[in-house]
Scaffold this active site. Structure first.
Site, PDB file in Angstrom:
ATOM      1  N   ALA A 107      52.862  90.130 -36.075  1.00  7.08           N
ATOM      2  CA  ALA A 107      51.042  91.127 -36.523  1.00  7.08           C
ATOM      3  C   ALA A 107      50.625  91.534 -35.076  1.00  7.08           C
ATOM      4  O   ALA A 107      49.704  92.686 -35.049  1.00  7.08           O
ATOM      5  CB  ALA A 107      50.219  90.493 -37.031  1.00  7.08           C
ATOM      6  N   ALA A 108      51.114  90.835 -34.496  1.00  6.81           N
ATOM      7  CA  ALA A 108      50.030  91.577 -32.585  1.00  6.81           C
ATOM      8  C   ALA A 108      50.721  92.874 -32.310  1.00  6.81           C
ATOM      9  O   ALA A 108      51.891  93.067 -32.161  1.00  6.81           O
ATOM     10  CB  ALA A 108      50.279  90.778 -31.681  1.00  6.81           C
ATOM     11  N   GLY A 110      48.287  94.282 -33.300  1.00  6.49           N
ATOM     12  CA  GLY A 110      47.072  94.992 -34.912  1.00  6.49           C
ATOM     13  C   GLY A 110      46.957  95.568 -34.776  1.00  6.49           C
ATOM     14  O   GLY A 110      45.957  96.030 -35.718  1.00  6.49           O
ATOM     15  N   ASP A 186      57.169  94.210 -39.205  1.00  8.28           N
ATOM     16  CA  ASP A 186      57.564  94.947 -38.399  1.00  8.28           C
ATOM     17  C   ASP A 186      57.788  94.431 -37.183  1.00  8.28           C
ATOM     18  O   ASP A 186      56.756  94.337 -36.129  1.00  8.28           O
ATOM     19  CB  ASP A 186      56.234  95.936 -37.998  1.00  8.28           C
ATOM     20  CG  ASP A 186      55.929  96.712 -36.581  1.00  8.28           C
ATOM     21  OD1 ASP A 186      56.840  97.546 -37.123  1.00  8.28           O
ATOM     22  OD2 ASP A 186      55.070  96.539 -35.848  1.00  8.28           O
ATOM     23  N   CYS A 239      60.909 100.078 -34.475  1.00  4.61           N
ATOM     24  CA  CYS A 239      60.850 101.193 -33.436  1.00  4.61           C
ATOM     25  C   CYS A 239      61.794 101.488 -32.688  1.00  4.61           C
ATOM     26  O   CYS A 239      62.036 101.928 -31.464  1.00  4.61           O
ATOM     27  CB  CYS A 239      59.389 101.152 -32.898  1.00  4.61           C
ATOM     28  SG  CYS A 239      59.581  99.681 -31.102  1.00  4.61           S
TER      29      CYS A 239
END
Ligand SMILES: C[S@@+](CC[C@H](N)C(=O)[O-])C[C@H]1O[C@@H](n2cnc3c(N)ncnc32)[C@H](O)[C@@H]1O
Length: 312
Positions: A107-108, A110, A186, A239
């Site tokens: 998550a970071a 955020g 992610d 990414c």
């Protein structure tokens, strides 16, 4: 080694791809609808004399002319959050609903957590996990600035995510240990698609790292599927362009866990997932994933796939 050259067989217009990778990235902010409306944020930017250009597919995404969205007062108030345009894709694809239980596995700092909280209207439960304490500090401060209150932050390896504190009432009757309605995965990656923002991104690239990080990605995606209820949604994103970190990870998850890839709409130009790479071939359904190349929409590079958890 010219890393990007290895993707020449995959990319539709390789010269345009290379040229886009050499251009600086437009600076984009997302309006934080927990604190304001798109109209008020635009009015505040007008008042501050900051020009902006709305992105066509998402009226809350605004391209700013300068590189430093952190220096204006709408940012300080938490009305806008600097977020690369394609980075806003996975949360929209996950489409979390108010009142749901959602896990943001990596998550970071955020960007997507605060976006998920806004889509959930700051209700339900959003569990945000990261294994890096320094980055968790940034996550906490971004969540606070954005006015998010439905988030519980955990510091752990997402591959071993503990459900003890978050088990849904009655989940014993269903799929054991699957409290989440949705999960966002992610993952950390080789970041090839960030080359426009960080020209050094490929300096330390090597295939061993790609294979090593793919092991982490597989573990986190598996855990997300295991902890999401049957019929729930898992979104996987990176990414990077490397099929080893994208389609190969999906192919592995399809073999190991009860899930299937599903179609989704994406109002941005993109290419389908690839089913052949070197000696490898992947399940046909990985075509449902989307590859976004920098020249497609003048963004960074991105990969996004949507999975549904099926019966065991
Ligand atoms: C691509 S970044 C996430 C970006 C974030 N989703 C956002 O939008 O702001 C990947 C994150 O995964 C974290 N990470 C790496 N390995 C992890 C693991 N095994 N478990 C949990 N988090 C991990 C890294 O510290 C990093 O913050």
């Amino acid at each position: 080694m010219d890393v990007l050259e290895r993707y020449a067989p995959l990319v539709d217009d390789f010269d345009a791809f290379r040229a886009a990778c050499d251009r600086p990235l437009p600076s984009v902010v997302r309006v934080n609808t927990l604190k304001t409306t798109v109209e008020r944020a635009r009015a505040a930017l007008d008042e501050a004399g900051i020009a902006y250009e709305p992105r066509e597919w998402h009226d809350g995404l605004l391209a700013l002319p300068q590189d430093q969205p952190g220096t204006n007062w709408p940012y300080m108030l938490g009305w806008i959050h600097g977020q690369e345009e394609v980075s806003a894709v996975p949360a929209e694809v996950l489409d979390p609903q108010p009142g749901e239980r959602v896990w943001d596995a990596c998550a970071a700092p955020g960007s997507k957590t605060t976006q998920l909280a806004a889509l959930m209207e700051d209700t339900g439960l959003l569990v945000a996990t990261d294994n890096n304490l320094g980055r968790i500090s940034a996550l906490r401060s971004n969540a606070e600035r954005a006015g998010v209150t439905n988030v519980a932050v955990t510091h752990e390896d997402a591959r071993n995510h503990s459900l003890k504190p978050f088990r849904a009432p009655g989940s014993e009757a269903g799929r054991e240990g699957a409290p989440y309605d949705r999960a966002l995965v992610d993952v950390p990656c080789s970041c090839e698609g960030t080359i426009r923002k960080n020209p050094d991104a490929l300096d330390d690239w090597n295939l061993d790292h790609v294979h090593g990080i793919a092991g982490v990605q597989k573990g986190v995606l598996r855990r997300a599927i295991q902890t999401t209820r049957e019929g729930g949604t898992v979104v996987y994103s990176t990414c990077t362009f490397a099929p080893e970190e994208n389609e190969a990870v999906l192919d592995y998850a399809l073999d190991e866990e009860p899930c299937e890839l599903v179609e989704f709409d994406l109002p941005l130009e993109h290419a389908p997932g690839v089913t052949e790479w070197g000696e490898e071939s992947y399940d046909e359904s990985v075509r449902k994933a989307k590859r976004i190349y920098p020249h497609h929409n003048d963004t960074g590079g991105f990969f996004c796939a949507k999975l549904e958890v099926t019966a065991e």
